[in-house]
Scaffold this motif. Structure first.
Motif, PDB file in Angstrom:
ATOM      1  N   HIS A  61      40.794  61.266  20.504  1.00 26.20           N
ATOM      2  CA  HIS A  61      41.438  61.413  21.718  1.00 26.20           C
ATOM      3  C   HIS A  61      42.562  62.616  21.550  1.00 26.20           C
ATOM      4  O   HIS A  61      43.386  63.022  22.317  1.00 26.20           O
ATOM      5  CB  HIS A  61      42.034  60.357  22.444  1.00 26.20           C
ATOM      6  N   ALA A  62      42.651  63.055  20.372  1.00 23.93           N
ATOM      7  CA  ALA A  62      43.876  63.804  19.990  1.00 23.93           C
ATOM      8  C   ALA A  62      44.181  65.176  21.030  1.00 23.93           C
ATOM      9  O   ALA A  62      45.357  65.472  21.168  1.00 23.93           O
ATOM     10  CB  ALA A  62      43.855  64.579  18.479  1.00 23.93           C
ATOM     11  N   ASP A  63      43.121  65.815  21.247  1.00 22.42           N
ATOM     12  CA  ASP A  63      43.083  67.019  21.990  1.00 22.42           C
ATOM     13  C   ASP A  63      43.593  66.681  23.387  1.00 22.42           C
ATOM     14  O   ASP A  63      43.968  67.582  24.213  1.00 22.42           O
ATOM     15  CB  ASP A  63      41.922  67.923  21.994  1.00 22.42           C
ATOM     16  N   MET A  64      43.331  65.552  23.989  1.00 19.82           N
ATOM     17  CA  MET A  64      43.556  65.304  25.285  1.00 19.82           C
ATOM     18  C   MET A  64      44.752  64.648  25.652  1.00 19.82           C
ATOM     19  O   MET A  64      45.000  63.427  26.383  1.00 19.82           O
ATOM     20  CB  MET A  64      42.251  64.242  25.842  1.00 19.82           C
ATOM     21  N   VAL A  65      45.997  65.124  25.264  1.00 22.66           N
ATOM     22  CA  VAL A  65      47.190  64.603  25.455  1.00 22.66           C
ATOM     23  C   VAL A  65      47.762  65.452  26.969  1.00 22.66           C
ATOM     24  O   VAL A  65      47.368  66.569  27.048  1.00 22.66           O
ATOM     25  CB  VAL A  65      48.387  65.122  24.412  1.00 22.66           C
ATOM     26  N   LEU A  66      48.471  64.709  27.572  1.00 22.06           N
ATOM     27  CA  LEU A  66      48.938  65.456  28.925  1.00 22.06           C
ATOM     28  C   LEU A  66      50.145  66.297  28.679  1.00 22.06           C
ATOM     29  O   LEU A  66      50.773  66.245  27.650  1.00 22.06           O
ATOM     30  CB  LEU A  66      49.239  63.935  29.886  1.00 22.06           C
ATOM     31  N   PRO A  67      50.178  67.057  29.623  1.00 24.47           N
ATOM     32  CA  PRO A  67      51.430  68.160  29.598  1.00 24.47           C
ATOM     33  C   PRO A  67      52.830  67.040  29.231  1.00 24.47           C
ATOM     34  O   PRO A  67      53.027  66.053  30.043  1.00 24.47           O
ATOM     35  CB  PRO A  67      51.504  68.514  31.104  1.00 24.47           C
ATOM     36  N   GLY A  68      53.598  67.654  28.319  1.00 26.36           N
ATOM     37  CA  GLY A  68      54.748  67.028  27.780  1.00 26.36           C
ATOM     38  C   GLY A  68      54.574  66.246  26.631  1.00 26.36           C
ATOM     39  O   GLY A  68      55.662  65.665  26.024  1.00 26.36           O
ATOM     40  N   PHE A  69      53.567  65.963  26.338  1.00 29.03           N
ATOM     41  CA  PHE A  69      53.141  65.098  25.007  1.00 29.03           C
ATOM     42  C   PHE A  69      52.586  66.197  23.931  1.00 29.03           C
ATOM     43  O   PHE A  69      52.031  67.067  24.403  1.00 29.03           O
ATOM     44  CB  PHE A  69      52.432  63.816  25.251  1.00 29.03           C
ATOM     45  N   SER A  70      52.826  65.509  22.647  1.00 31.75           N
ATOM     46  CA  SER A  70      52.184  66.242  21.501  1.00 31.75           C
ATOM     47  C   SER A  70      51.715  65.277  20.452  1.00 31.75           C
ATOM     48  O   SER A  70      52.473  64.359  20.210  1.00 31.75           O
ATOM     49  CB  SER A  70      53.343  67.175  21.271  1.00 31.75           C
ATOM     50  N   HIS A  71      50.523  65.614  20.225  1.00 32.30           N
ATOM     51  CA  HIS A  71      49.975  64.555  19.246  1.00 32.30           C
ATOM     52  C   HIS A  71      50.318  64.955  17.629  1.00 32.30           C
ATOM     53  O   HIS A  71      50.272  66.327  17.502  1.00 32.30           O
ATOM     54  CB  HIS A  71      48.282  64.477  19.417  1.00 32.30           C
ATOM     55  N   LYS A  72      50.485  64.131  17.003  1.00 29.16           N
ATOM     56  CA  LYS A  72      50.860  64.295  15.382  1.00 29.16           C
ATOM     57  C   LYS A  72      49.700  63.714  14.692  1.00 29.16           C
ATOM     58  O   LYS A  72      49.316  62.566  14.579  1.00 29.16           O
ATOM     59  CB  LYS A  72      52.231  63.571  15.283  1.00 29.16           C
ATOM     60  N   PRO A  73      48.933  64.613  13.940  1.00 26.49           N
ATOM     61  CA  PRO A  73      47.945  64.054  13.142  1.00 26.49           C
ATOM     62  C   PRO A  73      48.474  63.221  12.157  1.00 26.49           C
ATOM     63  O   PRO A  73      49.638  63.701  11.746  1.00 26.49           O
ATOM     64  CB  PRO A  73      47.354  65.257  12.606  1.00 26.49           C
ATOM     65  N   PHE A  74      48.000  62.159  11.849  1.00 23.33           N
ATOM     66  CA  PHE A  74      48.374  61.102  10.728  1.00 23.33           C
ATOM     67  C   PHE A  74      48.377  61.932   9.509  1.00 23.33           C
ATOM     68  O   PHE A  74      49.468  61.720   8.741  1.00 23.33           O
ATOM     69  CB  PHE A  74      47.332  59.911  10.522  1.00 23.33           C
ATOM     70  N   ALA A  75      47.491  62.897   9.033  1.00 27.86           N
ATOM     71  CA  ALA A  75      47.469  63.633   7.867  1.00 27.86           C
ATOM     72  C   ALA A  75      48.658  64.358   7.580  1.00 27.86           C
ATOM     73  O   ALA A  75      49.153  65.105   6.844  1.00 27.86           O
ATOM     74  CB  ALA A  75      46.447  64.262   7.755  1.00 27.86           C
TER      75      ALA A  75
END
Ligand SMILES: Cc1ncc(COP(=O)(O)O)c(C=O)c1O
Length: 393
Positions: free
Chosen positions: A203-217
């Motif tokens: 679901h990493a690409d599907m973040v809502l505006p205002g949020f940012s995904h940080k890959p675990f790696a």
């Protein structure tokens, strides 16, 4: 907006899982199905055109995905998540669930313990159990309508000697986009107790505006060494039927272990249409995805507002990602079978039963907002009627 997501698309005659499995899951197919985690929103036109162009060729024989696909994936991960990935770290796999199962077999033995954080995507439990490993549950804490990690209990779990933590990042259900500090703490604990992290980032690409995904790696220099990641275009571009995902493993030792299992089963490929669609999606998909997430944010806002108006006892989690809305229905004061029966028989809505997401899931239902707004209006009208017909609040 360049793209229009309002079109209502009928999938009932396409063998879509959500329709075919309605009867066995709910006991009836007379429902508005808003459960299975794919969208009723059209796959992007540039993806469909690429697939149709490939389908126009008369031969669908053995085909190699080619360098371009890896390059497109690498460029995508870099632009969306500032993640620098080397081509040799990538292993294709038909699905993320398959990748998880390979990881379980590669990094653990029968009888080994594996930690998951519930409520969570139900196959996390199935994979562990079907492979005769032992589940350790770190139940998430629900604080102010959102999930947080119970770090004390996570450490208690780690002290029992598990080999693996299967992380769902962002989290399904509830939609938490774990922040860097949370990921860092999980990583440091996992490192301290020698637990490998398998990070499901579908679901990493599907973040809502205002949020940012940080890959675990990418948490720090060591997190990639103690983890593997699973990513896919399937949720993002609504192409789950094409069976294509990727394991990304920078640690050569972990990669060799993973490869030993995958190679033994000859699981290292997708299929022609998966290659074609993924290439087109990653090369051309940025604007479409940005617009989609804005549309989905509007859908979440619509549902939240309608719930406040017609069913204030249902308290949805504040979404941060995905197209899945997690409703806390505890104030309806029904037991789980009454709750399920209310949605099926009174509201005529096909939602996921929270209990299937493991410990902590009772009292919840999950609604899929990845549909046209018009469909959500219908859904909320059904709920409004059901709420009006004699439910005591
Ligand atoms: C967290 C998570 N992982 C994996 C999957 C399914 O992955 P796949 O269809 O690639 O096996 C889903 C689908 O809902 C999901 O939510």
């Amino acid at each position: 907006m360049r793209y229009n997501f309002d079109e209502v698309i009928d999938r009932s005659q396409t063998d879509a899982y959500k329709w075919v499995r309605s009867k066995p899951y709910f006991g009836t197919d007379d429902l508005l199905p808003l459960w299975v985690a794919d969208m009723d929103i059209a796959t992007p036109p540039f993806v469909m055109e690429a697939v149709q162009q490939r389908a126009a060729h008369p031969i669908l024989g053995y085909t190699i995905p080619g360098e371009a696909l890896n390059s497109a994936l690498i460029a995508w991960l870099h632009r969306r998540h500032q993640w620098v990935v080397e081509p040799q770290w990538i292993r294709m796999v038909p699905g993320v669930v398959t990748g998880l199962a390979i990881a379980v077999q590669a990094f653990t033995e029968e009888g080994d313990k594996i930690v998951i954080q519930t409520p969570v995507y139900p196959p996390f439990m199935d994979i562990v159990e079907k492979n005769h490993r032992v589940l350790l549950y770190n139940e998430l804490l629900e604080i102010d309508g959102r999930y947080e990690i119970d770090f004390d209990n996570l450490e208690t779990c780690f002290k029992q000697g598990p080999k693996l933590l299967i992380l769902c990042s962002p989290h399904n259900p509830g939609g938490r986009v774990w922040c860097k500090a949370e990921l860092e703490r999980m990583h440091l604990l996992a490192q301290k107790y020698g637990v490998v992290v398998v990070s499901d980032e579908i679901h990493a690409d599907m973040v809502l505006p205002g949020f940012s995904h940080k890959p675990f790696a990418t948490i720090d220099r060591t997190s990639a060494q103690n983890s593997i990641s699973l990513v896919a275009p399937s949720k993002t571009f609504n192409i789950a039927g094409l069976g294509i995902s990727f394991a990304i493993i920078s640690n050569a030792k972990l990669r060799t272990k993973y490869a030993r299992v995958a190679d033994k089963l000859f699981i290292n490929h997708g299929n022609i249409f998966g290659y074609t669609a993924t290439l087109a999606a990653y090369q051309n998909g940025h604007q479409w995805l940005d617009e989609l997430m804005t549309y989905l944010a509007g859908n979440f806002a619509f549902i939240t507002k309608r719930l406040e108006e017609i069913a204030p006892a249902i308290e949805p989690h504040k979404p941060e990602s995905t197209f899945l809305h997690w409703w806390n229905c505890k104030k309806l004061e029904m037991n789980q079978s009454e709750l399920v029966s209310f949605f099926v028989n009174e509201a005529k809505l096909g939602l996921n039963n929270g209990a299937t997401f493991g410990p902590g899931g009772n009292g919840f239902m999950r609604l899929n907002v990845g549909v046209s707004r018009v469909v959500l209006e219908q859904a909320m009208n059904r709920l409004e009627q059901a709420m009006g017909s004699g439910l005591k609040l």
